[in-house]
Design a protein around this motif. Structure first.
Motif, short mmCIF file in Angstrom:
data_model
loop_
_atom_site.label_atom_id
_atom_site.label_comp_id
_atom_site.label_asym_id
_atom_site.label_seq_id
_atom_site.Cartn_x
_atom_site.Cartn_y
_atom_site.Cartn_z
N ASP A 119 0.83 -1.22 0.00
CA ASP A 119 0.00 0.00 0.00
C ASP A 119 0.85 1.26 0.00
O ASP A 119 0.54 2.23 -0.70
CB ASP A 119 -0.94 0.01 1.21
N SER A 120 1.92 1.28 0.81
CA SER A 120 2.77 2.47 0.86
C SER A 120 3.49 2.68 -0.46
O SER A 120 3.67 3.81 -0.93
CB SER A 120 3.77 2.39 2.02
N PHE A 121 3.92 1.58 -1.08
CA PHE A 121 4.53 1.67 -2.41
C PHE A 121 3.55 2.27 -3.40
O PHE A 121 3.89 3.18 -4.17
CB PHE A 121 4.95 0.28 -2.87
N GLN A 122 2.32 1.75 -3.42
CA GLN A 122 1.33 2.20 -4.39
C GLN A 122 0.97 3.67 -4.19
O GLN A 122 0.85 4.43 -5.16
CB GLN A 122 0.07 1.34 -4.31
N CYS A 123 0.80 4.05 -2.94
CA CYS A 123 0.45 5.45 -2.64
C CYS A 123 1.56 6.39 -3.11
O CYS A 123 1.29 7.43 -3.73
CB CYS A 123 0.21 5.60 -1.15
N ASP A 124 2.80 6.01 -2.85
CA ASP A 124 3.93 6.83 -3.26
C ASP A 124 4.02 6.90 -4.78
O ASP A 124 4.23 7.99 -5.36
CB ASP A 124 5.21 6.22 -2.68
N LEU A 125 3.85 5.79 -5.46
CA LEU A 125 3.91 5.77 -6.92
C LEU A 125 2.80 6.62 -7.52
O LEU A 125 3.04 7.41 -8.44
CB LEU A 125 3.81 4.33 -7.43
N ASP A 126 1.59 6.49 -7.00
CA ASP A 126 0.46 7.26 -7.53
C ASP A 126 0.69 8.75 -7.41
O ASP A 126 0.38 9.52 -8.33
CB ASP A 126 -0.84 6.88 -6.78
N ARG A 127 1.27 9.17 -6.29
CA ARG A 127 1.56 10.60 -6.11
C ARG A 127 2.60 11.08 -7.13
O ARG A 127 2.49 12.19 -7.67
CB ARG A 127 2.05 10.87 -4.68
N SER A 128 3.59 10.25 -7.38
CA SER A 128 4.62 10.65 -8.33
C SER A 128 4.05 10.76 -9.75
O SER A 128 4.40 11.67 -10.50
CB SER A 128 5.79 9.68 -8.31
N LEU A 129 3.19 9.83 -10.11
CA LEU A 129 2.58 9.88 -11.45
C LEU A 129 1.67 11.08 -11.60
O LEU A 129 1.56 11.66 -12.69
CB LEU A 129 1.81 8.58 -11.71
N LEU A 130 1.03 11.49 -10.52
CA LEU A 130 0.20 12.69 -10.55
C LEU A 130 1.06 13.93 -10.81
O LEU A 130 0.67 14.82 -11.58
CB LEU A 130 -0.55 12.84 -9.23
N GLU A 131 2.24 13.99 -10.19
CA GLU A 131 3.13 15.12 -10.42
C GLU A 131 3.61 15.17 -11.87
O GLU A 131 3.73 16.25 -12.46
CB GLU A 131 4.33 15.06 -9.47
#
Length: 215
Positions: A119-131
């Motif tokens: 979950d922490s991996f996915q949350c971090d990745l999603d935020r980066s893709l949003l940027e």
């Protein structure tokens, strides 16, 4: 390098080409592309520091070369680097994710031991893709993990997100450019350059991934 070699062939041109000859490491990351071709691939990554960004972009532009830049969300959000990020996009370089907060995924000494949850991996990745989306870049195909460190499990997680993990070719040595004189593993710029030329003379650099940090 052979003077007839193409100095760079950036990864965005390979987005939809699934016939690439890929060389992968034991964890499943791509570490070479088309090793029978006289092309090398410049990878640039950044998280906290980017003082070399403008000079790198100027050099690429002057030589008509494209590169592949992997930036963290923290880097993209940092107003100090706003012009660098915009230039990367405007000048047609590949821009991909290097995570959002530069998390360490796996233990340095026990690589199969995870330091992040799914979950922490996915949350971090999603935020980066949003940027990336905010600055006009798509998700792309390629992902460079933070610290260039990962394991089979995190490579698999990336694949479930439609991303291929990529990394520098072992033995090229340019990834040591993050070191400074006080570190036990310090490598000077001259020694890094010599190592790269020696590798070219001994093995060639066809299909190699050459990693340089922006700061």
């Amino acid at each position: 390098m052979d003077g007839t070699a193409s100095l760079s062939y950036y990864l965005s041109s390979l987005q939809d080409n699934r016939k690439l000859k890929e060389v992968r490491d034991a964890e499943g990351a791509v570490i070479k592309l088309n090793p029978d071709k006289k092309k090398i691939y410049f990878l640039f990554s950044a998280h906290e520091f980017g003082e070399g960004g403008t000079r790198i972009l100027d050099a690429l532009k002057a030589n008509g070369v494209k590169g592949s830049f992997f930036l963290t969300g923290d880097f993209i959000r940092n107003k100090v680097f706003k012009n660098i990020v915009h230039r990367i996009v405007r000048e047609g370089h590949y821009l991909g994710s290097h995570s959002d907060r530069h998390l360490l995924y796996a233990d340095w000494n026990k690589r199969d031991s995870l330091l992040v949850t799914r979950d922490s991996f996915q949350c971090d990745l999603d935020r980066s893709l949003l940027e990336l989306k905010k600055v006009g870049a798509g998700k792309g195909r390629w992902y460079l993990p933070p610290y260039e460190w990962y394991n089979k499990e995190t490579v698999r997680w990336c694949k479930t997100n439609g991303l291929e993990v990529i990394n520098f070719t072992p033995g090229t040595g340019t990834n040591a450019d993050y070191t400074w004189p006080d570190l036990f593993n310090y490598r000077s710029s001259d020694s890094i350059q010599r190592k790269l030329w020696e590798r070219e003379q001994q093995q060639g650099l066809n299909g190699n991934m050459i990693l340089v940090h922006l700061g």
